[in-house]
Design an enzyme around this catalytic site. Structure first.
Site, PDB file in Angstrom:
ATOM      1  N   ASP A 199       0.884  -1.166   0.000  1.00 20.87           N
ATOM      2  CA  ASP A 199       0.000   0.000   0.000  1.00 20.87           C
ATOM      3  C   ASP A 199       0.920   1.213   0.000  1.00 20.87           C
ATOM      4  O   ASP A 199       1.571   1.512   1.006  1.00 20.87           O
ATOM      5  CB  ASP A 199      -0.882  -0.010   1.262  1.00 20.87           C
ATOM      6  CG  ASP A 199      -1.805   1.200   1.323  1.00 20.87           C
ATOM      7  OD1 ASP A 199      -1.598   2.158   0.559  1.00 20.87           O
ATOM      8  OD2 ASP A 199      -2.734   1.180   2.152  1.00 20.87           O
ATOM      9  N   ASN A 224       2.386   4.801 -10.740  1.00 18.92           N
ATOM     10  CA  ASN A 224       1.140   4.685 -11.510  1.00 18.92           C
ATOM     11  C   ASN A 224      -0.107   4.557 -10.638  1.00 18.92           C
ATOM     12  O   ASN A 224      -1.202   4.924 -11.056  1.00 18.92           O
ATOM     13  CB  ASN A 224       1.271   3.457 -12.435  1.00 18.92           C
ATOM     14  CG  ASN A 224      -0.047   3.022 -13.015  1.00 18.92           C
ATOM     15  OD1 ASN A 224      -0.553   3.620 -13.953  1.00 18.92           O
ATOM     16  ND2 ASN A 224      -0.631   1.969 -12.445  1.00 18.92           N
ATOM     17  N   TYR A 230      -8.988  14.536  -6.627  1.00 20.04           N
ATOM     18  CA  TYR A 230      -8.128  13.868  -7.618  1.00 20.04           C
ATOM     19  C   TYR A 230      -7.356  14.899  -8.449  1.00 20.04           C
ATOM     20  O   TYR A 230      -6.153  14.760  -8.671  1.00 20.04           O
ATOM     21  CB  TYR A 230      -9.026  13.003  -8.502  1.00 20.04           C
ATOM     22  CG  TYR A 230      -8.370  12.232  -9.619  1.00 20.04           C
ATOM     23  CD1 TYR A 230      -7.767  10.991  -9.387  1.00 20.04           C
ATOM     24  CD2 TYR A 230      -8.398  12.704 -10.933  1.00 20.04           C
ATOM     25  CE1 TYR A 230      -7.207  10.261 -10.430  1.00 20.04           C
ATOM     26  CE2 TYR A 230      -7.841  11.985 -11.978  1.00 20.04           C
ATOM     27  CZ  TYR A 230      -7.252  10.755 -11.726  1.00 20.04           C
ATOM     28  OH  TYR A 230      -6.697  10.027 -12.763  1.00 20.04           O
ATOM     29  N   ILE A 273      -9.134   6.718 -20.849  1.00 17.15           N
ATOM     30  CA  ILE A 273      -8.541   5.422 -21.204  1.00 17.15           C
ATOM     31  C   ILE A 273      -9.469   4.336 -20.676  1.00 17.15           C
ATOM     32  O   ILE A 273      -9.991   4.438 -19.560  1.00 17.15           O
ATOM     33  CB  ILE A 273      -7.140   5.256 -20.572  1.00 17.15           C
ATOM     34  CG1 ILE A 273      -6.248   6.482 -20.861  1.00 17.15           C
ATOM     35  CG2 ILE A 273      -6.471   3.963 -21.057  1.00 17.15           C
ATOM     36  CD1 ILE A 273      -5.942   6.776 -22.306  1.00 17.15           C
TER      37      ILE A 273
HETATM   38  N1  LIG Z   1      -8.275   5.264 -17.009  1.00 14.88           N
HETATM   39  C1  LIG Z   1      -8.235   6.545 -17.283  1.00 14.88           C
HETATM   40  O1  LIG Z   1      -9.093   7.088 -18.007  1.00 14.88           O
HETATM   41  C2  LIG Z   1      -7.133   7.412 -16.721  1.00 14.88           C
HETATM   42  C3  LIG Z   1      -7.082   8.738 -17.130  1.00 14.88           C
HETATM   43  C4  LIG Z   1      -6.084   9.566 -16.635  1.00 14.88           C
HETATM   44  C5  LIG Z   1      -5.148   9.057 -15.753  1.00 14.88           C
HETATM   45  N2  LIG Z   1      -5.216   7.768 -15.361  1.00 14.88           N
HETATM   46  C6  LIG Z   1      -4.198   7.315 -14.413  1.00 14.88           C
HETATM   47  O2  LIG Z   1      -3.652   6.084 -14.817  1.00 14.88           O
HETATM   48  C7  LIG Z   1      -3.171   5.384 -13.675  1.00 14.88           C
HETATM   49  C8  LIG Z   1      -3.632   3.943 -13.727  1.00 14.88           C
HETATM   50  O3  LIG Z   1      -5.051   3.909 -13.625  1.00 14.88           O
HETATM   51  P1  LIG Z   1      -5.919   2.854 -14.427  1.00 14.88           P
HETATM   52  O4  LIG Z   1      -6.793   3.617 -15.313  1.00 14.88           O
HETATM   53  O5  LIG Z   1      -5.054   1.802 -14.999  1.00 14.88           O
HETATM   54  O6  LIG Z   1      -6.866   2.283 -13.262  1.00 14.88           O
HETATM   55  P2  LIG Z   1      -6.747   1.016 -12.327  1.00 14.88           P
HETATM   56  O7  LIG Z   1      -7.774   1.217 -11.265  1.00 14.88           O
HETATM   57  O8  LIG Z   1      -6.777  -0.244 -13.108  1.00 14.88           O
HETATM   58  O9  LIG Z   1      -5.262   1.140 -11.709  1.00 14.88           O
HETATM   59  C9  LIG Z   1      -4.958   1.759 -10.506  1.00 14.88           C
HETATM   60  C10 LIG Z   1      -4.181   0.748  -9.662  1.00 14.88           C
HETATM   61  O10 LIG Z   1      -3.655   1.411  -8.509  1.00 14.88           O
HETATM   62  C11 LIG Z   1      -3.811   0.532  -7.403  1.00 14.88           C
HETATM   63  N3  LIG Z   1      -3.779   1.313  -6.175  1.00 14.88           N
HETATM   64  C12 LIG Z   1      -4.641   2.277  -5.768  1.00 14.88           C
HETATM   65  N4  LIG Z   1      -4.272   2.760  -4.577  1.00 14.88           N
HETATM   66  C13 LIG Z   1      -3.136   2.092  -4.221  1.00 14.88           C
HETATM   67  C14 LIG Z   1      -2.280   2.137  -3.101  1.00 14.88           C
HETATM   68  N5  LIG Z   1      -2.512   2.971  -2.066  1.00 14.88           N
HETATM   69  N6  LIG Z   1      -1.207   1.332  -3.068  1.00 14.88           N
HETATM   70  C15 LIG Z   1      -0.962   0.482  -4.089  1.00 14.88           C
HETATM   71  N7  LIG Z   1      -1.734   0.383  -5.174  1.00 14.88           N
HETATM   72  C16 LIG Z   1      -2.813   1.174  -5.233  1.00 14.88           C
HETATM   73  C17 LIG Z   1      -5.158  -0.137  -7.647  1.00 14.88           C
HETATM   74  O11 LIG Z   1      -5.297  -1.290  -6.873  1.00 14.88           O
HETATM   75  C18 LIG Z   1      -5.069  -0.397  -9.139  1.00 14.88           C
HETATM   76  O12 LIG Z   1      -4.398  -1.627  -9.378  1.00 14.88           O
HETATM   77  C19 LIG Z   1      -3.676   6.161 -12.460  1.00 14.88           C
HETATM   78  O13 LIG Z   1      -2.626   6.986 -11.963  1.00 14.88           O
HETATM   79  C20 LIG Z   1      -4.773   7.029 -13.027  1.00 14.88           C
HETATM   80  O14 LIG Z   1      -4.977   8.210 -12.280  1.00 14.88           O
HETATM   81  C21 LIG Z   1      -6.181   6.925 -15.826  1.00 14.88           C
END
Ligand SMILES: NC(=O)c1ccc[n+]([C@@H]2O[C@H](COP(=O)([O-])OP(=O)(O)OC[C@H]3O[C@@H](n4cnc5c(N)ncnc54)[C@H](O)[C@@H]3O)[C@@H](O)[C@H]2O)c1
Length: 258
Positions: A63, A90, A156, A189
């Site tokens: 975490d 990430n 956020y 995404i």
């Molecule tokens: N999907 C989108 O549209 C989008 C857009 C802009 C930015 N992002 C960014 O991309 C990145 C990945 O997001 P995603 O879209 O793949 O979503 P996702 O929810 O699949 O991935 C996020 C991951 O972070 C993990 N996580 C969250 N809090 C945590 C913690 N305290 N410790 C360890 N792990 C933790 C979650 O368990 C998950 O596996 C993020 O930073 C998100 O802000 C995503």
């Protein structure tokens, strides 16, 4: 030719979505990937798939909002291969909430993951790289929300804005050590993060009408995880050695419109 053979790469939130796609690209190019994620089930599933791709991956249940857990992550990564070359910050969470009714507890939890987690990971990763004499790379996964306002997202968006400044400031301070720090700013995404309150926002009428039909997103579609992962690996590679402190939008053109 494999760009990351023998290098050790940590990906936080590396068991799902963009993080997992990134972990797979690194593994396919020879890296020893360390997946740092909270959930054991997702972590073990991701590890099993990574093993079939290549490198010598491990999963460290972490975490990142807990500094001691991040220190444990770094120790485990160094024990595993004796080196650390690339840190991918990430992990993040998203939920909708009104600014006026948001709670302090939830606000802090978002900052503890997105800002403080990236701070601790960057700090301890940079210390390890410097100690080993490695000119490494850090890539922060931000969002176009870091520099645009959106309803019900002040927690956020403020955190991603802070992450962008962390990117620029650490790029400056770590340059003398040969460490590069850059970021990506994804738009829409297709991942689990697009599912808000049980609804996939990419399948809603408002997304289809405004962002696709009216081309608010010039490319008229959401992006894929691989379209982000390929930019992340580029920023960690020898192909981007003169890029420092940049945050590259990966958004189909969304942030150039108004
Ligand atoms: N999907 C989108 O549209 C989008 C857009 C802009 C930015 N992002 C960014 O991309 C990145 C990945 O997001 P995603 O879209 O793949 O979503 P996702 O929810 O699949 O991935 C996020 C991951 O972070 C993990 N996580 C969250 N809090 C945590 C913690 N305290 N410790 C360890 N792990 C933790 C979650 O368990 C998950 O596996 C993020 O930073 C998100 O802000 C995503």
């Amino acid at each position: 030719m494999h760009r990351f053979t023998g290098l050790t790469v940590i990906v936080t939130g590396g068991a799902t979505g963009i993080g997992f796609a990134t972990a797979k690209l690194f593994a396919a190019e020879g890296a020893n990937v360390v997946i740092a994620s909270r959930g054991e089930e997702n972590g073990m599933r991701a590890l099993s798939e990574l093993k079939s791709i290549g490198g010598n991956p491990i999963f460290v249940q972490t975490d990142i909002s807990d500094e001691a857990a991040v220190q444990n992550l770094m120790n485990r990564a160094l024990e595993h291969t004796g080196r650390l070359d690339v840190m991918i910050n990430n992990a993040a969470m998203f939920y909708e909430s009104d600014f006026l009714t948001e709670t302090t507890e939830r606000w802090k939890a978002v900052f503890d993951t997105i800002v403080n987690g990236a701070y601790w990971c960057s700090k301890y990763a940079a210390e390890a790289m410097i100690q080993k004499g490695i000119s490494g790379a850090i890539v922060n996964v931000s969002s176009i929300n870091g520099y645009r306002a959106l309803n019900q997202s002040s927690h956020y968006n403020a955190a991603k804005g802070a992450l962008d400044q962390l990117t620029r400031c650490t790029a400056l301070e770590l340059s003398p050590h040969g460490i590069r720090v850059n970021g990506v700013a994804p738009g829409f995404i297709d991942t689990e993060l697009s599912v808000v309150g049980g609804v996939n926002e990419l399948e809603t009428d408002w997304f289809k009408q405004f962002y696709v039909e009216q081309r608010k997103i010039p490319q008229a579609r959401a992006g894929t995880v691989n379209e982000v992962a390929s930019v992340i690996t580029f920023l960690a590679s020898e192909a981007s050695t003169y890029i420092q402190g940049a945050i590259i939008p990966v958004d189909g053109g969304l942030s150039i419109t108004f």
